[in-house]
Design a protein around this motif. Structure first.
Motif, short mmCIF file in Angstrom:
data_model
loop_
_atom_site.label_atom_id
_atom_site.label_comp_id
_atom_site.label_asym_id
_atom_site.label_seq_id
_atom_site.Cartn_x
_atom_site.Cartn_y
_atom_site.Cartn_z
N PRO B 55 -10.33 1.41 7.36
CA PRO B 55 -9.02 0.75 7.67
C PRO B 55 -8.22 -0.38 6.38
N GLU B 56 -9.12 0.09 5.86
CA GLU B 56 -8.34 -1.00 4.11
C GLU B 56 -7.01 -0.17 3.42
N MET B 57 -7.58 1.39 3.91
CA MET B 57 -6.90 2.16 2.92
C MET B 57 -5.17 2.26 3.23
N VAL B 58 -5.33 1.90 4.35
CA VAL B 58 -3.31 1.99 4.87
C VAL B 58 -3.01 1.09 3.51
N TYR B 59 -3.75 -0.20 2.68
CA TYR B 59 -2.49 -1.10 2.19
C TYR B 59 -2.65 0.13 0.38
N VAL B 60 -3.75 0.85 0.41
CA VAL B 60 -3.35 1.93 -0.94
C VAL B 60 -2.60 3.07 -1.11
N ILE B 61 -2.60 3.59 0.33
CA ILE B 61 -2.09 4.46 0.63
C ILE B 61 0.07 3.75 1.22
N GLU B 62 0.37 2.16 1.55
CA GLU B 62 1.22 1.98 1.01
C GLU B 62 2.36 2.21 0.00
N ARG B 63 0.89 1.96 -1.01
CA ARG B 63 2.05 1.34 -2.59
C ARG B 63 1.78 3.07 -3.26
N VAL B 64 1.56 4.30 -2.37
CA VAL B 64 2.11 5.45 -3.18
C VAL B 64 3.56 5.47 -3.18
N CYS B 65 4.47 4.60 -2.89
CA CYS B 65 5.68 4.41 -3.42
C CYS B 65 6.27 2.82 -2.81
#
Lengths: 193, 359
Positions: B55-65
């Motif tokens: 559930p936290e990984m979404v914040y990391v993936i958002e910062r792909v770009c």
């Protein structure tokens, strides 16, 4: 003398390994909404024209030489501003395998602007804080302090030579003991044979 | 035969805020070959899946770009929702569509500004970026962030938008449309703009298809591979038709993006008019197990999101394949035989997002 540089400094921007969020906020500072260009602050692409170095994103092995080259080519006095939490400490990517850490691992940083992404207001504030540092460094230079003694003025080639010399000295100091140890080990092996 | 010289382009170059390095092999003023090298921004964020719960990984993936951050967040949520078989409430899908299209408008305006800057039209750059701030203001009012939003979560959204606010957004966008029409006139009719873009970097339909291009680069060559056609989110109900051009040059790619800004404004208008009532998030129980691939149409083209879970708090693998990665072969192709002075424009017309490419 002190006025022109701190009134309209030219900036150079390099994207370390940022996600683009802070980069476009740096550009947004220059465009009509925030418009720092009205003060004569220009984003230049040439390090030799620049007074303030804005770095977004953290550093990795591949871009460390690029950051150092830009820094070394900038004339004194110069100020480095780390924009965003990634440039400050590595931020959300801190634990990634390809991240060395904040920009301060590579060049001396004068102002840190945290935030993810750093807001344009914060970036402008950071640059304004940088102007104070710039004025101090310029005053020091005007007094005839040599380039290398200005705080933050630091030549990487020289530094690398110094570290290499220091390392060589250390090795030389350790050498007799190490050699003795090695010789002792070899003797043991010979005895075992 | 003229002597061959290699000119390095980047990683620090005034025309691009991002580092990409190209070795340009030139004969006189003509580029014979372009050799790209990347890796200046590689972070390795896919590996963070081992350190962050899903559930936290979404914040990391958002910062792909930081430009298409909402789309990346949505893409990640989509693959996890597919993995777990979660039905997302319609209101959440509509709001996601609205934010995603707002992201497209802001990304295209940003690109149009950079393009104007690349061919030396400074005032046009400033005006496009002035309009872009309108979109960022809407983002800030509805999500709290200007470029990174963290509003998407697996199963739906973290924030709702009031109906009065939505009406206000529709009104703001109508105003934006009027203002952008003026600028679009400059991009599409101005003689000097046309002289820099028309006929430069032509990519034929066959080449675009063979090189696997995506997004506006493909659509500029008449290749219709817009993922929004599969009707995810609210696109099926909004009657989506992709914008296609056939010339395949820089001018066609510019036209596609200008038309898409108008199209996105219309899509948002229709989505606001049809906005369903109800919940904004579905209940999520358990952990993802199995594999799933989700596709998204980002402002730059098609992006893939792959997830593999083993019924645990930590996923086994996340893979993101981003549009710029797919468009670099087309860039290398169009650079062959172009003038050295056209290189910045050609590099820009694929709308490179190096941060996406390298992650």
């Amino acid at each position: 003398m002190a006025s022109y540089i701190t009134k309209s400094p030219w900036i150079i921007h390099y994207d370390g390994s940022s996600c683009n969020g802070c980069d476009i906020e740096v550009l947004a500072c220059l465009t009509p909404m925030y418009d720092v260009e009205r003060f004569g602050i220009i984003n230049t692409g040439n390090p030799k024209h620049a007074d303030i170095f804005l770095v977004t994103g953290s550093v990795n092995e591949q871009n460390i030489p690029v950051v150092k080259q830009i820094y070394d080519q900038m004339p004194n006095p110069k100020v480095v501003v780390a924009i965003g939490i990634c440039a400050t400490s590595g931020g959300i990517f801190r634990e990634c395998y390809n991240i060395v850490g904040g920009v301060d691992q590579v060049v001396p940083v004068d102002v840190f602007v945290p935030g993810c992404a750093a807001r344009p207001e914060a970036i402008i504030d950071g640059v304004v804080k940088g102007l104070g540092v710039l004025a101090e460094k310029q005053a020091a230079l005007a007094k005839g302090v040599r380039d290398a003694e200005v705080p933050g003025a630091y030549k990487y080639e020289e530094a690398a030579e110094e570290t290499a010399e220091a390392a060589a000295e250390e090795i030389a100091e350790e050498a007799p003991e190490a050699a003795a140890e090695k010789a002792a080990e070899e003797r043991k092996e010979e005895e075992a044979v | 035969m003229a002597k061959r010289t290699i000119i390095p382009f980047g990683p620090q170059h005034p025309v691009l805020p991002e580092p990409i390095h190209l070795d340009l092999v030139i004969e006189d003023e003509r580029v014979v070959e372009a050799i790209p090298s990347i890796g200046y921004i590689h972070r390795g964020l896919e590996k963070l899946v081992e350190k962050n719960e899903w559930p936290e990984m979404v914040y990391v993936i958002e910062r792909v770009c930081g430009i298409c951050s909402f789309g990346h967040g949505w893409g990640y949520c989509k693959t996890i929702e597919g993995n777990m078989g979660i039905e997302v409430p319609p209101r959440a899908e509509y709001l996601r569509t609205i934010w995603h299209e707002l992201g497209r408008i802001h990304s295209h305006l940003l690109w149009l500004g950079l393009l104007a800057d690349a061919f030396g039209f400074e005032s046009l750059f400033m005006h496009t970026w002035r309009l872009r701030e309108t979109i960022l203001d809407i983002f800030e009012e509805t999500t709290g962030g200007r470029v990174i939003f963290s509003v998407c979560k697996v199963g739906g959204l973290r924030k709702d938008v009031a109906d009065e606010k939505l009406a206000e957004i529709a009104e703001t966008l109508n105003g934006l449309k009027k203002e952008f029409r003026e600028l679009a006139g400059v991009f599409l009719e101005d003689v000097s703009v046309k002289s820099r873009l028309a006929g430069v970097g032509v990519l034929s339909y066959d080449e675009a298809a063979a090189l696997g291009t995506v997004g506006p680069v493909a659509r500029g060559s008449g290749l219709n591979n817009d993922v929004r056609l599969d009707g995810h989110g609210a696109y099926a109900e909004l009657g989506f038709e992709p914008c296609l051009e056939t010339d395949g040059d820089c001018y066609a790619r510019c036209k596609v993006r200008v038309r898409e800004v108008f199209q996105s404004i219309d899509l948002i208008g229709r989505a606001i008019a049809k906005m369903p009532e109800g919940e904004i998030a579905a209940a999520v129980k358990g952990n993802p197990a199995g594999e799933f691939v989700g596709r998204m149409e980002q402002p730059r083209g098609e992006a893939y999101y792959y997830s593999k879970g083993a019924g645990a708090k930590f996923l086994e693998r996340i893979r993101v394949r981003t549009p710029t990665n797919a468009n670099i072969p087309a860039l290398v192709k169009t650079l062959q035989g172009c003038d050295l002075a056209d290189v910045p424009i050609l590099v820009l017309t694929i709308d490179p997002c190096i941060s996406c490419t390298e992650r």
